[in-house]
Design a protein around this motif. Structure first.
Motif, PDB file in Angstrom:
ATOM      1  N   LEU A   1       0.816  -1.209   0.000  1.00  0.00           N
ATOM      2  CA  LEU A   1       0.000   0.000   0.000  1.00  0.00           C
ATOM      3  C   LEU A   1       0.854   1.266   0.000  1.00  0.00           C
ATOM      4  O   LEU A   1       0.421   2.311  -0.494  1.00  0.00           O
ATOM      5  N   ASN A   2       2.061   1.188   0.533  1.00  0.00           N
ATOM      6  CA  ASN A   2       2.935   2.361   0.568  1.00  0.00           C
ATOM      7  C   ASN A   2       3.422   2.762  -0.820  1.00  0.00           C
ATOM      8  O   ASN A   2       3.908   3.881  -1.012  1.00  0.00           O
ATOM      9  N   MET A   3       3.285   1.861  -1.801  1.00  0.00           N
ATOM     10  CA  MET A   3       3.763   2.150  -3.154  1.00  0.00           C
ATOM     11  C   MET A   3       2.785   3.019  -3.943  1.00  0.00           C
ATOM     12  O   MET A   3       3.120   3.524  -5.014  1.00  0.00           O
ATOM     13  N   LEU A   4       1.585   3.218  -3.404  1.00  0.00           N
ATOM     14  CA  LEU A   4       0.578   4.004  -4.119  1.00  0.00           C
ATOM     15  C   LEU A   4       1.013   5.442  -4.357  1.00  0.00           C
ATOM     16  O   LEU A   4       0.729   6.027  -5.401  1.00  0.00           O
ATOM     17  N   VAL A   5       1.684   6.033  -3.373  1.00  0.00           N
ATOM     18  CA  VAL A   5       1.978   7.466  -3.421  1.00  0.00           C
ATOM     19  C   VAL A   5       2.863   7.827  -4.604  1.00  0.00           C
ATOM     20  O   VAL A   5       2.633   8.827  -5.288  1.00  0.00           O
ATOM     21  N   ASP A   6       3.878   7.017  -4.894  1.00  0.00           N
ATOM     22  CA  ASP A   6       4.865   7.367  -5.910  1.00  0.00           C
ATOM     23  C   ASP A   6       4.684   6.650  -7.241  1.00  0.00           C
ATOM     24  O   ASP A   6       5.360   6.986  -8.218  1.00  0.00           O
ATOM     25  N   ALA A   7       3.784   5.689  -7.306  1.00  0.00           N
ATOM     26  CA  ALA A   7       3.637   4.901  -8.542  1.00  0.00           C
ATOM     27  C   ALA A   7       3.052   5.738  -9.673  1.00  0.00           C
ATOM     28  O   ALA A   7       2.014   6.391  -9.504  1.00  0.00           O
ATOM     29  N   ASP A   8       3.713   5.702 -10.828  1.00  0.00           N
ATOM     30  CA  ASP A   8       3.165   6.386 -11.998  1.00  0.00           C
ATOM     31  C   ASP A   8       1.842   5.756 -12.414  1.00  0.00           C
ATOM     32  O   ASP A   8       0.913   6.450 -12.831  1.00  0.00           O
ATOM     33  N   LEU A   9       1.758   4.443 -12.306  1.00  0.00           N
ATOM     34  CA  LEU A   9       0.507   3.739 -12.568  1.00  0.00           C
ATOM     35  C   LEU A   9       0.403   2.562 -11.612  1.00  0.00           C
ATOM     36  O   LEU A   9       1.312   1.740 -11.520  1.00  0.00           O
ATOM     37  N   ALA A  10      -0.701   2.521 -10.887  1.00  0.00           N
ATOM     38  CA  ALA A  10      -0.963   1.413  -9.961  1.00  0.00           C
ATOM     39  C   ALA A  10      -2.414   0.982 -10.132  1.00  0.00           C
ATOM     40  O   ALA A  10      -3.281   1.791 -10.481  1.00  0.00           O
ATOM     41  N   PHE A  11      -2.657  -0.292  -9.879  1.00  0.00           N
ATOM     42  CA  PHE A  11      -4.007  -0.821  -9.914  1.00  0.00           C
ATOM     43  C   PHE A  11      -4.348  -1.394  -8.542  1.00  0.00           C
ATOM     44  O   PHE A  11      -3.583  -2.191  -7.987  1.00  0.00           O
ATOM     45  N   ILE A  12      -5.495  -0.959  -8.009  1.00  0.00           N
ATOM     46  CA  ILE A  12      -6.001  -1.488  -6.755  1.00  0.00           C
ATOM     47  C   ILE A  12      -7.129  -2.456  -7.102  1.00  0.00           C
ATOM     48  O   ILE A  12      -8.113  -2.066  -7.745  1.00  0.00           O
ATOM     49  N   VAL A  13      -6.992  -3.699  -6.680  1.00  0.00           N
ATOM     50  CA  VAL A  13      -7.898  -4.758  -7.120  1.00  0.00           C
ATOM     51  C   VAL A  13      -8.605  -5.397  -5.930  1.00  0.00           C
ATOM     52  O   VAL A  13      -7.967  -5.770  -4.946  1.00  0.00           O
ATOM     53  N   ASP A  14      -9.913  -5.495  -6.036  1.00  0.00           N
ATOM     54  CA  ASP A  14     -10.688  -6.333  -5.118  1.00  0.00           C
ATOM     55  C   ASP A  14     -11.287  -7.451  -5.961  1.00  0.00           C
ATOM     56  O   ASP A  14     -12.243  -7.233  -6.701  1.00  0.00           O
ATOM     57  N   PRO A  15     -10.724  -8.651  -5.894  1.00  0.00           N
ATOM     58  CA  PRO A  15     -11.145  -9.712  -6.806  1.00  0.00           C
ATOM     59  C   PRO A  15     -12.588 -10.155  -6.603  1.00  0.00           C
ATOM     60  O   PRO A  15     -13.290 -10.466  -7.567  1.00  0.00           O
ATOM     61  N   ILE A  16     -13.038 -10.211  -5.349  1.00  0.00           N
ATOM     62  CA  ILE A  16     -14.450 -10.467  -5.040  1.00  0.00           C
ATOM     63  C   ILE A  16     -14.812  -9.604  -3.840  1.00  0.00           C
ATOM     64  O   ILE A  16     -14.344  -9.845  -2.726  1.00  0.00           O
ATOM     65  N   ASP A  17     -15.593  -8.581  -4.076  1.00  0.00           N
ATOM     66  CA  ASP A  17     -16.102  -7.758  -2.984  1.00  0.00           C
ATOM     67  C   ASP A  17     -17.464  -8.322  -2.583  1.00  0.00           C
ATOM     68  O   ASP A  17     -18.314  -8.570  -3.433  1.00  0.00           O
ATOM     69  N   GLY A  18     -17.657  -8.515  -1.282  1.00  0.00           N
ATOM     70  CA  GLY A  18     -18.857  -9.201  -0.825  1.00  0.00           C
ATOM     71  C   GLY A  18     -18.623 -10.699  -0.731  1.00  0.00           C
ATOM     72  O   GLY A  18     -19.504 -11.493  -1.043  1.00  0.00           O
ATOM     73  N   THR A  19     -17.425 -11.076  -0.280  1.00  0.00           N
ATOM     74  CA  THR A  19     -17.075 -12.502  -0.231  1.00  0.00           C
ATOM     75  C   THR A  19     -18.041 -13.301   0.638  1.00  0.00           C
ATOM     76  O   THR A  19     -18.394 -14.438   0.303  1.00  0.00           O
ATOM     77  N   ARG A  20     -18.503 -12.704   1.733  1.00  0.00           N
ATOM     78  CA  ARG A  20     -19.426 -13.454   2.601  1.00  0.00           C
ATOM     79  C   ARG A  20     -20.730 -13.748   1.865  1.00  0.00           C
ATOM     80  O   ARG A  20     -21.290 -14.838   1.983  1.00  0.00           O
ATOM     81  N   ASN A  21     -21.238 -12.772   1.097  1.00  0.00           N
ATOM     82  CA  ASN A  21     -22.422 -13.030   0.268  1.00  0.00           C
ATOM     83  C   ASN A  21     -22.139 -14.158  -0.718  1.00  0.00           C
ATOM     84  O   ASN A  21     -22.967 -15.047  -0.935  1.00  0.00           O
ATOM     85  N   TYR A  22     -20.965 -14.093  -1.330  1.00  0.00           N
ATOM     86  CA  TYR A  22     -20.545 -15.105  -2.309  1.00  0.00           C
ATOM     87  C   TYR A  22     -20.539 -16.499  -1.669  1.00  0.00           C
ATOM     88  O   TYR A  22     -21.063 -17.463  -2.245  1.00  0.00           O
ATOM     89  N   VAL A  23     -19.978 -16.580  -0.468  1.00  0.00           N
ATOM     90  CA  VAL A  23     -19.912 -17.864   0.228  1.00  0.00           C
ATOM     91  C   VAL A  23     -21.311 -18.381   0.571  1.00  0.00           C
ATOM     92  O   VAL A  23     -21.582 -19.585   0.487  1.00  0.00           O
ATOM     93  N   MET A  24     -22.222 -17.457   0.923  1.00  0.00           N
ATOM     94  CA  MET A  24     -23.579 -17.858   1.299  1.00  0.00           C
ATOM     95  C   MET A  24     -24.468 -18.146   0.097  1.00  0.00           C
ATOM     96  O   MET A  24     -25.635 -18.521   0.260  1.00  0.00           O
TER      97      MET A  24
END
Length: 286
Positions: A84-107
């Motif tokens: 997460l500390n690399m966000l400040v200086d990165a010319d290009l960064a991608f923040i990824v949430d592969p599955i948001d709502g994992t508990r819903n997914y599991v249920m």
């Protein structure tokens, strides 16, 4: 800001999520053996084999499309918080949430999403929130607006709800992480609104707010993979947001809460209602 990210670039991000959704996420939906599900910080904070494999596949595709970009994922950051500390200086960064709502997914609930935010030196410049079930993507490009891209290619602009009296407003308040006394206070004050719900999935809550289907979002826990993509989507759909103290949000911020509304006047009205202790005239941050 020198780095730009075009609509075509952003649509390619949506394609990446769509491909991984169909190859990894959906085949495992309602088909996960118990050993494929694990707890992280609590029984409500889950990770599955699908989360981890989807993140690996998304990373591989992004690295091929954008050589040298910094890749920050929810599961990778769990193993290496220094990412997460690399966000400040990165010319290009991608923040990824592969599955948001994992508990819903599991249920087995079809309320989960996949999110990616493109960032330049700590600023969000593009984002995609993909729904693997309906196969459509909510897309935003900084300074160019937000729109829904459907599987058949149809595109439609997104716009937040029009301002309304408090008694007519619907909100979604995530009270996770709140101390008990503050959670109780918030619940009492929420009775002033027409309705309060939680989908337990920020991806769909942000999509609903950006589509004009609810007025207020409030979050206390600020993991960047949960909020960077949705924050830009809401902003480009015409909304207003800030930390509880009124300062602007950035994906590098880990605390301070986040309140989102259709416009600044509504934001201030919601802040006064939810975050200010009127008995003593002092602000009580949730």
């Amino acid at each position: 800001m020198s780095r730009t990210f075009s609509r075509d670039d952003t649509r390619r991000l949506a394609v990446v999520l769509a491909e991984v959704a169909q190859s990894v996420v959906m085949p495992r939906f309602r088909n996960l053996p118990p050993e494929a599900i694990r707890c992280k910080s609590s029984p409500r904070d889950l990770v599955t084999d699908a989360d981890e494999e989807a993140e690996r596949q998304i990373f591989a595709r992004l690295a091929k499309q954008h050589s040298g970009a910094v890749l920050i994922g929810e599961e990778a950051s769990e193993r290496n918080p220094a990412l997460l500390n690399m966000l400040v200086d990165a010319d290009l960064a991608f923040i990824v949430d592969p599955i948001d709502g994992t508990r819903n997914y599991v249920m087995g609930l079809p309320l989960f999403g996949m999110m990616v935010a493109a960032c330049h030196r700590g600023e969000v410049i593009a984002s995609v929130i993909y729904d693997p079930v309906c196969r459509d993507a909510a897309i935003a490009v900084r300074g160019e607006g937000a729109w829904m891209a459907r599987e058949d290619g149809e595109m439609s602009p997104l716009s937040v709800a029009k301002p309304a009296p408090v008694q007519d407003m619907e909100c979604m308040i995530d009270d996770s992480g709140l101390p008990r006394n503050l959670r109780d206070m918030a619940h009492v004050r929420l009775s002033a609104f027409a309705r309060n719900t939680s989908l337990h999935c920020a991806a769909h809550e942000y999509r609903m707010a950006a589509s004009g289907h609810c007025h207020i979002l409030l979050y206390n826990v600020l993991h960047p993979w949960d909020h960077a993509a949705g924050w830009l989507l809401h902003q480009e759909a015409g909304g207003y947001s800030a930390h509880f103290d009124g300062s602007p949000y950035k994906p590098t911020h880990r605390d301070g809460g986040l309140l989102l509304a259709p416009d600044e006047a509504t934001w201030e009205e919601a802040r006064q209602l939810l975050l200010v202790d009127r008995r003593h005239g002092s602000r009580q941050a949730l």
